[in-house]
Design a protein around this motif. Sequence first.
Motif, PDB file in Angstrom:
ATOM      1  N   GLN A  43      14.910  20.422 -11.244  1.00 12.62           N
ATOM      2  CA  GLN A  43      14.915  21.106 -12.464  1.00 12.62           C
ATOM      3  C   GLN A  43      13.945  22.283 -12.052  1.00 12.62           C
ATOM      4  OE1 GLN A  43      14.807  17.635 -15.702  1.00 12.62           O
ATOM      5  NE2 GLN A  43      16.336  19.096 -16.465  1.00 12.62           N
ATOM      6  N   THR A  44      13.689  22.635 -13.205  1.00 14.11           N
ATOM      7  CA  THR A  44      12.450  23.958 -12.701  1.00 14.11           C
ATOM      8  C   THR A  44      11.206  23.892 -14.041  1.00 14.11           C
ATOM      9  OG1 THR A  44      14.564  25.424 -12.381  1.00 14.11           O
ATOM     10  CG2 THR A  44      12.233  26.899 -12.972  1.00 14.11           C
ATOM     11  N   LEU A  45      10.098  23.634 -13.005  1.00 16.51           N
ATOM     12  CA  LEU A  45       9.162  23.667 -14.190  1.00 16.51           C
ATOM     13  C   LEU A  45       8.385  25.372 -13.484  1.00 16.51           C
ATOM     14  CD1 LEU A  45       7.061  21.763 -15.041  1.00 16.51           C
ATOM     15  CD2 LEU A  45       6.045  21.355 -12.608  1.00 16.51           C
ATOM     16  N   ALA A  46       7.798  25.535 -14.714  1.00 17.39           N
ATOM     17  CA  ALA A  46       7.046  26.885 -14.694  1.00 17.39           C
ATOM     18  C   ALA A  46       5.526  26.110 -14.755  1.00 17.39           C
ATOM     19  CB  ALA A  46       7.244  27.939 -15.923  1.00 17.39           C
ATOM     20  N   VAL A  47       4.484  26.444 -14.066  1.00 15.75           N
ATOM     21  CA  VAL A  47       3.346  27.106 -13.607  1.00 15.75           C
ATOM     22  C   VAL A  47       1.792  27.585 -13.958  1.00 15.75           C
ATOM     23  CG1 VAL A  47       1.388  25.528 -12.861  1.00 15.75           C
ATOM     24  CG2 VAL A  47       3.427  25.048 -11.903  1.00 15.75           C
ATOM     25  N   THR A  48       1.502  26.986 -15.277  1.00 12.64           N
ATOM     26  CA  THR A  48       0.174  28.928 -15.149  1.00 12.64           C
ATOM     27  C   THR A  48      -1.320  28.220 -15.022  1.00 12.64           C
ATOM     28  OG1 THR A  48      -0.164  28.582 -17.763  1.00 12.64           O
ATOM     29  CG2 THR A  48       1.435  29.914 -17.244  1.00 12.64           C
ATOM     30  N   ASP A  89      17.620  30.992 -19.547  1.00 14.53           N
ATOM     31  CA  ASP A  89      18.099  30.200 -20.367  1.00 14.53           C
ATOM     32  C   ASP A  89      16.663  29.459 -21.008  1.00 14.53           C
ATOM     33  OD1 ASP A  89      20.716  30.692 -21.174  1.00 14.53           O
ATOM     34  OD2 ASP A  89      20.680  29.446 -19.256  1.00 14.53           O
ATOM     35  N   GLY A  90      15.015  29.986 -20.288  1.00 17.38           N
ATOM     36  CA  GLY A  90      14.304  29.128 -20.143  1.00 17.38           C
ATOM     37  C   GLY A  90      14.414  27.885 -19.411  1.00 17.38           C
ATOM     38  N   VAL A  91      13.101  27.695 -19.236  1.00 15.92           N
ATOM     39  CA  VAL A  91      12.867  26.551 -17.794  1.00 15.92           C
ATOM     40  C   VAL A  91      12.600  25.232 -18.558  1.00 15.92           C
ATOM     41  CG1 VAL A  91      11.271  28.486 -16.013  1.00 15.92           C
ATOM     42  CG2 VAL A  91      10.287  27.079 -18.105  1.00 15.92           C
ATOM     43  N   ASP A  92      13.030  24.137 -17.409  1.00 16.26           N
ATOM     44  CA  ASP A  92      13.286  22.649 -18.280  1.00 16.26           C
ATOM     45  C   ASP A  92      11.385  22.403 -18.768  1.00 16.26           C
ATOM     46  OD1 ASP A  92      15.807  22.008 -17.769  1.00 16.26           O
ATOM     47  OD2 ASP A  92      15.309  22.627 -15.874  1.00 16.26           O
ATOM     48  N   GLY A  93      10.618  22.997 -18.264  1.00 18.79           N
ATOM     49  CA  GLY A  93       9.116  22.607 -18.374  1.00 18.79           C
ATOM     50  C   GLY A  93       8.117  23.331 -17.609  1.00 18.79           C
ATOM     51  N   LEU A  94       7.167  23.001 -18.866  1.00 20.47           N
ATOM     52  CA  LEU A  94       6.281  23.894 -18.128  1.00 20.47           C
ATOM     53  C   LEU A  94       4.226  23.088 -17.937  1.00 20.47           C
ATOM     54  CD1 LEU A  94       5.345  27.677 -19.149  1.00 20.47           C
ATOM     55  CD2 LEU A  94       3.826  26.428 -19.579  1.00 20.47           C
ATOM     56  N   PHE A  95       3.401  23.547 -16.986  1.00 20.00           N
ATOM     57  CA  PHE A  95       2.203  23.076 -17.086  1.00 20.00           C
ATOM     58  C   PHE A  95       1.646  24.611 -17.974  1.00 20.00           C
ATOM     59  CE2 PHE A  95      -1.566  22.801 -15.764  1.00 20.00           C
ATOM     60  CZ  PHE A  95      -1.912  21.614 -16.449  1.00 20.00           C
ATOM     61  N   ASP A  96       0.386  24.160 -18.471  1.00 21.51           N
ATOM     62  CA  ASP A  96       0.128  25.547 -19.155  1.00 21.51           C
ATOM     63  C   ASP A  96      -1.511  25.624 -18.958  1.00 21.51           C
ATOM     64  OD1 ASP A  96      -0.735  28.281 -20.351  1.00 21.51           O
ATOM     65  OD2 ASP A  96      -1.178  27.333 -22.277  1.00 21.51           O
ATOM     66  N   GLY A  97      -1.221  25.103 -17.502  1.00 26.69           N
ATOM     67  CA  GLY A  97      -2.856  25.126 -17.052  1.00 26.69           C
ATOM     68  C   GLY A  97      -4.055  26.502 -17.316  1.00 26.69           C
ATOM     69  N   ALA A  98      -3.309  27.555 -17.787  1.00 30.45           N
ATOM     70  CA  ALA A  98      -4.021  28.983 -18.172  1.00 30.45           C
ATOM     71  C   ALA A  98      -4.976  28.740 -19.432  1.00 30.45           C
ATOM     72  CB  ALA A  98      -2.946  30.520 -17.432  1.00 30.45           C
ATOM     73  N   VAL A  99      -3.698  27.913 -20.920  1.00 33.22           N
ATOM     74  CA  VAL A  99      -4.157  28.299 -21.278  1.00 33.22           C
ATOM     75  C   VAL A  99      -3.482  28.736 -22.017  1.00 33.22           C
ATOM     76  CG1 VAL A  99      -5.693  27.034 -23.604  1.00 33.22           C
ATOM     77  CG2 VAL A  99      -6.784  26.574 -21.248  1.00 33.22           C
ATOM     78  N   GLN A 100      -2.760  29.311 -22.821  1.00 30.03           N
ATOM     79  CA  GLN A 100      -1.674  30.386 -22.785  1.00 30.03           C
ATOM     80  C   GLN A 100      -1.457  29.748 -24.637  1.00 30.03           C
ATOM     81  OE1 GLN A 100      -0.222  33.648 -21.680  1.00 30.03           O
ATOM     82  NE2 GLN A 100      -1.357  33.699 -19.598  1.00 30.03           N
ATOM     83  N   ASP A 101      -1.223  28.591 -24.787  1.00 28.50           N
ATOM     84  CA  ASP A 101      -0.932  27.409 -25.649  1.00 28.50           C
ATOM     85  C   ASP A 101       0.202  28.877 -26.587  1.00 28.50           C
ATOM     86  OD1 ASP A 101      -3.195  26.927 -25.315  1.00 28.50           O
ATOM     87  OD2 ASP A 101      -4.145  27.300 -27.056  1.00 28.50           O
ATOM     88  N   ALA A 102       0.454  29.145 -27.642  1.00 27.63           N
ATOM     89  CA  ALA A 102       1.510  29.443 -27.785  1.00 27.63           C
ATOM     90  C   ALA A 102       2.477  30.636 -27.544  1.00 27.63           C
ATOM     91  CB  ALA A 102       1.712  30.412 -29.467  1.00 27.63           C
ATOM     92  N   ALA A 103       1.424  31.282 -26.477  1.00 26.46           N
ATOM     93  CA  ALA A 103       2.301  32.352 -26.169  1.00 26.46           C
ATOM     94  C   ALA A 103       3.343  32.290 -24.537  1.00 26.46           C
ATOM     95  CB  ALA A 103       1.089  33.577 -25.419  1.00 26.46           C
ATOM     96  N   VAL A 104       2.918  31.120 -24.558  1.00 29.33           N
ATOM     97  CA  VAL A 104       4.029  30.659 -23.258  1.00 29.33           C
ATOM     98  C   VAL A 104       4.957  30.114 -23.637  1.00 29.33           C
ATOM     99  CG1 VAL A 104       2.254  30.823 -21.488  1.00 29.33           C
ATOM    100  CG2 VAL A 104       2.737  28.552 -22.842  1.00 29.33           C
ATOM    101  N   VAL A 121       6.376  20.766 -22.949  1.00 29.00           N
ATOM    102  CA  VAL A 121       5.244  21.494 -22.390  1.00 29.00           C
ATOM    103  C   VAL A 121       4.243  20.235 -22.602  1.00 29.00           C
ATOM    104  CG1 VAL A 121       3.540  23.645 -22.873  1.00 29.00           C
ATOM    105  CG2 VAL A 121       6.585  23.660 -24.143  1.00 29.00           C
ATOM    106  N   ALA A 122       3.726  21.040 -20.919  1.00 26.68           N
ATOM    107  CA  ALA A 122       1.984  20.143 -21.043  1.00 26.68           C
ATOM    108  C   ALA A 122       0.980  20.771 -20.940  1.00 26.68           C
ATOM    109  CB  ALA A 122       2.500  19.605 -19.630  1.00 26.68           C
ATOM    110  N   THR A 123      -0.048  20.865 -21.646  1.00 25.60           N
ATOM    111  CA  THR A 123      -0.688  21.181 -22.707  1.00 25.60           C
ATOM    112  C   THR A 123      -2.273  20.996 -22.084  1.00 25.60           C
ATOM    113  OG1 THR A 123      -1.396  20.415 -24.576  1.00 25.60           O
ATOM    114  CG2 THR A 123      -0.102  22.697 -23.926  1.00 25.60           C
ATOM    115  N   VAL A 124      -3.424  21.642 -21.898  1.00 25.18           N
ATOM    116  CA  VAL A 124      -4.793  21.242 -21.812  1.00 25.18           C
ATOM    117  C   VAL A 124      -5.576  21.399 -22.838  1.00 25.18           C
ATOM    118  CG1 VAL A 124      -4.810  20.355 -18.988  1.00 25.18           C
ATOM    119  CG2 VAL A 124      -5.412  23.581 -20.358  1.00 25.18           C
TER     120      VAL A 124
END
Length: 321
Positions: free
Chosen positions: A155-160, A218-233, A243-246
């Motif tokens: 599966q595909t994970l995006a990381v900011t 189609d989008g990625v399966d999951g995303l870790f938002d380390g850049a704290v972009q919140d709704a924008a990502v 989505v995993a957020t901090v």
Amino acid sequence: MSVSAGPVRAVGVTTYGGPDALQVVDVPAQELGPTDVRVRVTAATINPTDTYTRNGSRSKTGTPRGAADVPGMDIAGTLVEIGDDAETSLAVGDRVIGIVVPRDEHGAYREDIVLPAQSIAASPRDADDVAASTLPMNGLTARRALDLLDLQPGQTLAVTGAAGSTGGYVVQLAKHAGLTVVADASEADEELVRSLGADRIVRRGDGVADRILELYPDGVDGLFDGAVQDAAVLPAVKTGGGVATVRWYQGDGSRDLTVHAVSVADMAEEQGKLDELRQLAEDGVVTLRVADSYSPDDAGRAHERLEAGGTRGRLVIDFTR
């Protein structure tokens, strides 16, 4: 209950404020409970979350209680005492790392600290204490995020925020788990992020979700938002994805996504997870990155550098200096 003799040298604040509010202070030694351990701290990592203790964001009263408020969430040092009922395979004299949930005088920036036995693990072999101290908080945050997302190999994970310490650990742990990783990076950080194992890289900043969607329509399966972009990502994640957020962002409810607000405090007594990270550091799967170290007297200068941004790797207070 045993108590270490005499006051303990620490770095903390008696009045909340900017980096110059940090000072070297004496705080009382902590009692050793039956299931606790005592660590002589030689290195304490400086993380962005520490600024919330320093500036009073975490205070309900506006005034530090006790001698000072002491920041810090991870340490390295030497195990010096073990409670009678503590469950640990470690021995007095062992080099250890540990995670701290800070409160009042109980923070990582102190030379002697008492922790639950399950909050420490052996220090990675061949890593000095300054480097070893950078693993617990950021490593366990990354581990917690991936556990919550529960993606499967392929599966595909995006990381900011992939060039940051936590984001970098997420990239490395995700690759180790067999995930495909698309990560953001500035032009200056592209080589670093690629070296961490990212399969594909998009330019960081505004519009990063659109750039991810160009690669994965189609989008990625999951995303870790380390850049704290919140709704924008959120648009970068496929419907039904995670989505995993901090910093406690929990989504806007506009789409069918599972948003996990990651709290490393949930991992504070997961010794097995911390020891796994220790082994992965020894195996070279995760990289301990130190930007610089500072004496306790220079902790304020380290916080200034942290808040200026752009640091790659962690700043560390070295209590041996």
